[in-house]
Scaffold this active site. Sequence first.
Site, short mmCIF file in Angstrom:
data_model
loop_
_atom_site.label_atom_id
_atom_site.label_comp_id
_atom_site.label_asym_id
_atom_site.label_seq_id
_atom_site.Cartn_x
_atom_site.Cartn_y
_atom_site.Cartn_z
N ASP A 141 23.52 -29.32 8.96
CA ASP A 141 23.72 -27.77 8.43
C ASP A 141 24.74 -27.07 9.34
OD1 ASP A 141 23.60 -25.26 7.50
OD2 ASP A 141 21.85 -24.57 8.34
N ASN B 256 26.15 -24.06 9.25
CA ASN B 256 26.03 -22.69 9.28
C ASN B 256 24.78 -21.85 9.42
OD1 ASN B 256 25.33 -23.13 6.78
ND2 ASN B 256 26.91 -21.83 5.70
N ASP C 87 22.09 -21.88 7.47
CA ASP C 87 21.40 -21.35 6.28
C ASP C 87 20.33 -22.47 5.96
OD1 ASP C 87 22.71 -23.34 4.99
OD2 ASP C 87 23.73 -22.29 3.54
N ASP D 198 25.68 -29.04 4.63
CA ASP D 198 26.91 -28.93 4.14
C ASP D 198 28.03 -29.71 4.43
OD1 ASP D 198 27.41 -27.95 6.47
OD2 ASP D 198 26.41 -26.13 6.15
N ASP E 36 29.44 -39.12 -6.40
CA ASP E 36 28.30 -39.42 -7.55
C ASP E 36 29.38 -38.79 -8.71
OD1 ASP E 36 25.67 -39.75 -8.53
OD2 ASP E 36 25.37 -39.75 -6.54
N GLU F 18 24.63 -47.24 -11.66
CA GLU F 18 23.10 -47.07 -11.37
C GLU F 18 22.56 -47.79 -12.58
OE1 GLU F 18 19.29 -43.92 -10.57
OE2 GLU F 18 21.00 -43.42 -11.84
N HIS G 262 17.97 -41.54 -2.30
CA HIS G 262 17.43 -40.53 -2.74
C HIS G 262 16.23 -40.05 -3.49
CE1 HIS G 262 20.25 -40.95 -5.46
NE2 HIS G 262 19.77 -39.83 -6.39
N ASP G 263 16.18 -41.16 -4.33
CA ASP G 263 14.84 -41.51 -5.39
C ASP G 263 13.72 -42.27 -5.18
OD1 ASP G 263 16.80 -39.97 -7.16
OD2 ASP G 263 17.60 -41.60 -8.20
O1 TEU Z 1 18.23 -41.09 -11.38
C1 TEU Z 1 17.95 -41.87 -12.42
C2 TEU Z 1 16.78 -42.41 -12.81
O2 TEU Z 1 16.44 -43.54 -13.17
C3 TEU Z 1 15.40 -41.66 -11.98
O3 TEU Z 1 15.02 -41.03 -13.22
C4 TEU Z 1 14.49 -42.32 -11.30
O4 TEU Z 1 13.83 -43.18 -12.29
C5 TEU Z 1 13.59 -41.55 -10.61
O5 TEU Z 1 14.47 -40.72 -9.85
C6 TEU Z 1 12.59 -42.22 -9.81
O6 TEU Z 1 11.92 -41.41 -9.24
C7 TEU Z 1 19.20 -40.38 -11.31
C8 TEU Z 1 19.51 -39.66 -9.73
O7 TEU Z 1 19.66 -40.80 -9.05
C9 TEU Z 1 18.40 -38.92 -9.92
O8 TEU Z 1 18.31 -38.19 -8.36
C10 TEU Z 1 18.44 -37.77 -10.72
O9 TEU Z 1 17.21 -37.05 -10.66
C11 TEU Z 1 18.54 -38.37 -12.03
O10 TEU Z 1 19.40 -39.56 -12.32
C12 TEU Z 1 18.96 -37.35 -13.15
O11 TEU Z 1 20.38 -37.14 -13.01
CA CA Z 2 24.51 -24.86 5.51
#
Ligand code: TEU
Ligand code: CA
Length: 566
Positions: free
Chosen positions: A27, A29, A31, A35, A104, A265, A340-341
Amino acid sequence: MHKNDHPEARWWKEAVIYQIYPRSFNDSNGDGIGDLNGITEKLDYIQSLGIDVVWINPVYSSPNDDNGYDISDYRNIMAEFGSMEDFDTMLRGMHERGIKLVMDLVVNHSSDEHKWFREARSSRENPYRDYYHWWPAEKGTPPERFSYFDEDNDAWQYDAQTDAWYLHYFTKKQPDLKWENPQVRREIYDMMHYWFKKGIDGFRMDVITHISKDTSYPEISEEELEEKYHGDWPFYYAHGPRIHEFMREMNREVLSKYDVMSLGEGSGTTSEDAPLYTDPQRKELNMFYHFDGMNIGYLPEKYKTVNPDGFDLLEFKQIYTKWDKAFNTKGWGTIYLGNHDQPRMVTRWGNDSPEFRTLSSKMLTTFLMTMRATPCYYYGDEIGMCNIKFNAIDDYRDVETRNMYSQIKKKNGDLEEFIESQKISARDNGRTPFQWDDNNNAGFTTGTPWIRVNPDYTSFNAAAQENDPDSCLHYFRAMVKFRKAHPVLVYGDYQLIDEKNPNVYAYTRTDHRESLLILLNFSDRNSTVDLSEIDTRNVSLLLSNFPGKAKNLQSLKPYEAAVYCI
Ligand code: TEU
Ligand code: CA
């Protein structure tokens, strides 16, 4: 270093991708939200990792119902993340350092706050109406469709203004775009050109397998759908009837015009379907990532509830071997153990206890860097970041966890079990701020972070690891260099060894130049491996996470990883 002379050589096959979740990286700034300028500030660090490509999660304008996966303007930057100028500065900074940028592409759905949807919902006659999937009330209630992120799992949302339902596979603020409408596709291709002309180097395509829908409802029942698209959900959401037509068109109209990377994906596809997307002769995408590896170790019937006994390494090996095979002649894959998932890789696939955290983290890094597919390495894993394991639902920010919680509450389900299970599986575990140093908030922000910082930052942070030659950080850098020095790790054949071994994952990678043997102990016990299948007379150790490796090749210490030349 060997010069790479493979006939199918491509830069994106040889690349190591480093994924950054911008909201949590740095971050600039105060907040509390990471960013673009924050990323720019850290470009020297990123370069020091030796990676080739950065993939950033969505940074476009968004009301953030699903952290940027709900886009309200595809050609602008989310105010919280900065401006288009900040973006240009970041991109220039990356290119100056020889780093490519992958963005993305989220085009299965837009935000309900996108101009297209605001217009579409305003009247049935609006020219944007047909950009989305509608079910008019006079046709009765819409046929059942499943939504991943809806509180009631209902993918249809009623909209009173025009007395109709619209389709949303994710939250109700993420209406699905109607790819069957050629105007929608044209808009998306134009937008892709816009970013490529700015100089970005590729797209990671969000749920791209979902863009083609079976719109033959209600003629087709839920059961028929399941049968048609490989059985249980969510498969029939993916791989729809026109998917390959759309992919080929996108390739022809956009991707083929640039030297860029396209990474799909691949949710909801099988290892049989996947090569259809990546076979170069078919001219669709470059590569694909699958979910089979991520989906193991959960209890059947309970979405995202982990099996307390952990996962079965035999199943793990079988899955990664199967996917290696899927792409060994047609196309290309990617490999990851966290994003991130997903929760943090060391918690989910290694062991985050103080004794084994660093070791198992290095072992998993060795796995990612020695498989054939392009590695997607998640920010923070290079310093062994682990799950935060929140105790209370209020600590969670993720719409997925919060919705599942409300669902279970509504049904009077076991909330305690759910919270326990989320400590392993929740997506927010992988979204906590990067741990830069031992200053307040791990040096991530001078303000209040949007999500709590893992309190273990005082001992696990990048600054401390810079000064420790045995750290995860130094190991990751060494592994990246090692992969680059050995093209056999990119292009060579993969062969599973001692298949039935429940603790050790062993394989060889071989090309006309050399043959490497990789031994990975996935267990917290001393383990042995049977190497009778291969010739080990001329073996020499190249790399290991135990500096003074034991003399006996067959016996491995807990979480030991070793790479030999054979
Ligand atoms: O994820 C798609 C997806 O298959 C997810 O629903 C996954 O099954 C889930 O995150 C598992 O916990 C993509 C992105 O990577 C995700 O961050 C988004 O939330 C989703 O699409 C909707 O755009
Ligand atoms: Ca920030």
